[in-house]
Scaffold this active site. Structure first.
Site, PDB file in Angstrom:
ATOM      1  N   GLY A  46     111.516 -35.174   2.815  1.00  0.00           N
ATOM      2  CA  GLY A  46     112.834 -35.754   3.050  1.00  0.00           C
ATOM      3  C   GLY A  46     112.707 -37.246   3.295  1.00  0.00           C
ATOM      4  N   GLN A  51     115.006 -45.413   6.298  1.00  0.00           N
ATOM      5  CA  GLN A  51     113.546 -45.529   6.363  1.00  0.00           C
ATOM      6  C   GLN A  51     112.988 -46.549   5.377  1.00  0.00           C
ATOM      7  OE1 GLN A  51     113.193 -41.027   6.203  1.00  0.00           O
ATOM      8  NE2 GLN A  51     111.311 -41.587   7.273  1.00  0.00           N
ATOM      9  N   CYS A  91     107.366 -36.938  10.226  1.00  0.00           N
ATOM     10  CA  CYS A  91     108.253 -37.922   9.595  1.00  0.00           C
ATOM     11  C   CYS A  91     107.390 -38.975   8.916  1.00  0.00           C
ATOM     12  CB  CYS A  91     109.118 -38.563  10.680  1.00  0.00           C
ATOM     13  SG  CYS A  91     110.219 -39.842  10.067  1.00  0.00           S
ATOM     14  N   LEU A  92     107.809 -39.399   7.731  1.00  0.00           N
ATOM     15  CA  LEU A  92     107.028 -40.421   7.019  1.00  0.00           C
ATOM     16  C   LEU A  92     107.010 -41.747   7.780  1.00  0.00           C
ATOM     17  CD1 LEU A  92     108.120 -39.727   3.322  1.00  0.00           C
ATOM     18  CD2 LEU A  92     105.970 -39.090   4.441  1.00  0.00           C
ATOM     19  N   HIS A 133     117.276 -33.618  10.477  1.00  0.00           N
ATOM     20  CA  HIS A 133     116.316 -34.692  10.745  1.00  0.00           C
ATOM     21  C   HIS A 133     116.711 -35.960   9.973  1.00  0.00           C
ATOM     22  CE1 HIS A 133     111.911 -36.101  10.991  1.00  0.00           C
ATOM     23  NE2 HIS A 133     112.459 -36.925  10.138  1.00  0.00           N
ATOM     24  N   GLU A 134     117.079 -35.787   8.693  1.00  0.00           N
ATOM     25  CA  GLU A 134     117.428 -36.957   7.874  1.00  0.00           C
ATOM     26  C   GLU A 134     118.762 -37.569   8.302  1.00  0.00           C
ATOM     27  OE1 GLU A 134     115.084 -38.158   6.280  1.00  0.00           O
ATOM     28  OE2 GLU A 134     113.845 -36.353   6.241  1.00  0.00           O
ATOM     29  N   HIS A 137     118.369 -39.947  11.081  1.00  0.00           N
ATOM     30  CA  HIS A 137     117.916 -41.289  10.690  1.00  0.00           C
ATOM     31  C   HIS A 137     119.095 -42.225  10.428  1.00  0.00           C
ATOM     32  CE1 HIS A 137     113.573 -41.139  10.408  1.00  0.00           C
ATOM     33  NE2 HIS A 137     113.585 -40.041   9.667  1.00  0.00           N
TER      34      HIS A 137
END
Ligand code: NI
Length: 167
Positions: A46, A51, A91-92, A133-134, A137
């Protein structure tokens, strides 16, 4: 297509609130293609525009094994949520850190797709976790923010140290 730079926690730009996309255009679609390439290359499941330092309400996800089921959510809205689920998240933007986070088990979300058409999606399990989660962000929130202050402090210190070492 291009691989975009992913902001790393605790970069303050990860706390910016994303704005709704007024019109889905070719440049929106180009951004989405670049985001997808960036997510697949990482590799991740994701990615939110936040991000990659673009503060528009766009998220993508693909939890398929073959990486061929890209889900695009523009201006996502959580319409309903139910149940409780605790699962380990990563998370990235927070590489190498995995922690358990409490989320709704089932969600209903509406959004625009990459053609600007509105749709509604019901999700549960891992996909529901991923979408929540996304969406976080887009509101300037990273999964780390769900943890205790103590854990947040430890993770911050660890990542700052690592980022300094990599400079
Ligand atoms: Ni993330």
């Amino acid at each position: 297509m291009a691989i975009l730079k992913i902001l790393q926690y605790p970069d303050p730009r990860l706390q910016k609130i994303a704005q709704p996309v007024k019109q889905v255009t070719d440049s929106t679609r180009k951004l989405i293609r670049d985001m997808a390439e960036t997510m697949y290359a990482a590799p991740g499941v994701g990615l939110a525009a936040t991000q990659v330092d673009v503060h528009q309400q766009i998220i993508i996800a693909d939890i398929s094994e073959k990486h061929n089921q890209l889900l695009v959510l523009i201006n996502p809205k959580l319409l309903a949520q139910s149940g409780d689920e605790e699962s380990e998240e990563g998370c990235l933007s927070v590489p190498g850190i995995y922690e358990k986070v409490q989320r709704a088990e089932k969600i209903t979300v509406s959004a625009l797709n990459e053609r600007g058409v509105e749709f509604t999606l019901e999700a549960d399990g891992f996909l529901a976790v991923c979408i929540q989660h996304e969406i976080d962000h887009l509101y300037g929130k990273v999964f780390v923010d769900h943890l205790s202050q103590l854990k947040q402090g430890r993770i911050r210190a660890k990542l700052i140290k690592r980022q300094r070492e990599n400079m």
